[in-house]
Enzyme design. Structure first.
Site, short mmCIF file in Angstrom:
data_model
loop_
_atom_site.label_atom_id
_atom_site.label_comp_id
_atom_site.label_asym_id
_atom_site.label_seq_id
_atom_site.Cartn_x
_atom_site.Cartn_y
_atom_site.Cartn_z
N THR A 16 0.83 -1.21 0.00
CA THR A 16 0.00 0.00 0.00
C THR A 16 0.86 1.25 0.00
OG1 THR A 16 -1.86 -1.08 1.05
CG2 THR A 16 -1.68 1.26 1.43
N SER A 62 1.25 -7.54 -0.90
CA SER A 62 1.93 -8.56 -0.10
C SER A 62 1.04 -9.76 0.24
CB SER A 62 2.56 -7.97 1.16
OG SER A 62 1.63 -7.80 2.19
C1 SIN Z 1 -1.06 -2.94 2.83
O1 SIN Z 1 0.11 -2.76 2.48
O2 SIN Z 1 -1.54 -2.32 3.82
C2 SIN Z 1 -2.00 -3.90 2.16
C3 SIN Z 1 -1.50 -4.43 0.88
C4 SIN Z 1 -0.26 -5.22 1.02
O3 SIN Z 1 -0.05 -5.87 2.05
O4 SIN Z 1 0.52 -5.25 0.05
#
Ligand code: SIN
Length: 315
Positions: A16, A62
């Site tokens: 994110t 992720s």
């Molecule tokens: C995030 O980073 O908060 C959600 C998406 C991810 O884990 O890549």
């Protein structure tokens, strides 16, 4: 003697922190892993004066993290750690599986320099994105003289990556280290340390040298009301090599599920008990028939079991 190394290497893997939404007010309906690491760093004026370099190792949400990214990331970190001029490393990552990657890296590398994982709960396009401050603070920790180990920097708190877990779905302060608590805080550009930096013995990169297609298959199953042994028997039949059971309380397992887990263990599957409690660890008892996992969460225990199965092959 204090090290003169100043350089920080920032390795991007997505998440994110590199995400964007069509609207600045949208903090849920965005796409993770859209912006390159170089552009994230360029957007932070406070980093302009720092000697740093960037490298894009992966670009993933992720939730989709996999063994090949882990293997590539561990290799790139080890490469940069060996450079004398490098003080520390920052890894940008998604929040969702950061605790698994962090655990893996600490067990493989147990570095004598800091490797700081950071992330964000809001995309880079948000009105008040948290990524830039997290990245700035992570670089500060990566340059901290004497800091060591794989760490996680989120919302001003520095955690040991081996202990940290995501504990909230949405809040900016979404990570905790259970009853161990954080190692330090970053407050207005200053580090306030509470506990010692993580130590440990490194398994070394050879532990993950095998082709990822040949890595062991380790699954997580859970104990709950009405649990039974069908999934475990099916997994055993089709070749699972390790099972972590997310047990109740201090590692107790529904009797019907336990019967199947004991059959699996007798058939050669490694079976560990972890717990669904948010804090604490499973305390072993003399009459335990299934060993208690030592790593703090079922997800970390799964990584540990994977590493032990990989290491056993090389033994
Ligand atoms: C995030 O980073 O908060 C959600 C998406 C991810 O884990 O890549």
């Amino acid at each position: 003697m204090q090290s003169k190394a100043k350089q920080v290497v920032i390795l991007g893997t997505g998440g994110t922190i590199a995400g964007t939404a069509a609207q600045a007010a949208d903090t849920v309906g965005y796409r993770a892993a859209q912006l390159g690491i170089a552009s994230l760093v360029e957007a932070i004026p406070g980093l302009l004066a720092c000697p740093l370099e960037t490298e894009q190792v992966a670009q993933v949400d992720s939730k989709d993290m996999g063994f090949s990214v882990w293997q590539a990331l561990a290799r790139r970190i080890a490469h940069h750690l060996a450079r004398e001029e490098v003080a520390g490393i920052v890894v940008t990552h998604g929040t969702d599986t950061l605790e698994e990657t962090g655990y893996l890296l600490q067990r493989l590398l147990a570095p004598a320099k800091p490797v700081v994982l950071t992330a964000a709960m809001r995309p880079a396009s948000a009105l008040q994105a948290d990524g830039p401050q997290n990245l700035l603070d992570a670089v500060l920790v990566a340059r901290e003289p004497g800091a060591r180990g794989v760490l996680a920097l989120l919302a001003g708190a520095v955690h040991s990556a081996a202990e940290v877990r995501k504990s909230h779905t949405y809040r900016l302060d979404a990570f905790c280290s259970g009853d161990a608590g954080p190692l330090a805080y970053v407050e207005a550009g200053q580090l306030r340390r509470l506990r010692d930096w993580p130590q440990g013995e490194a398994l070394g990169l050879q532990a993950v040298a095998a082709d990822v297609a040949d890595w062991p298959w380790v699954e997580i199953v859970s104990s709950h009301s009405g649990a039974d042994g069908r999934a475990v028997r099916a997994l055993t039949r089709i070749g699972v090599q390790g099972l972590v059971v997310t047990a109740t309380g201090n590692g107790t397992v529904h009797e019907d599920l336990e019967a199947a887990l004991l059959e699996a263990q007798a058939a050669g599957v490694r079976v560990w008990r972890s717990t669904r409690c948010a804090e604490g660890r499973v305390l072993p008892r003399p009459d335990d028939m299934l060993p208690a996992a030592q790593a703090g969460t079922p997800y970390k225990a799964r990584v540990e079991l994977l590493l032990q199965l990989l290491s056993a092959r090389g033994a």
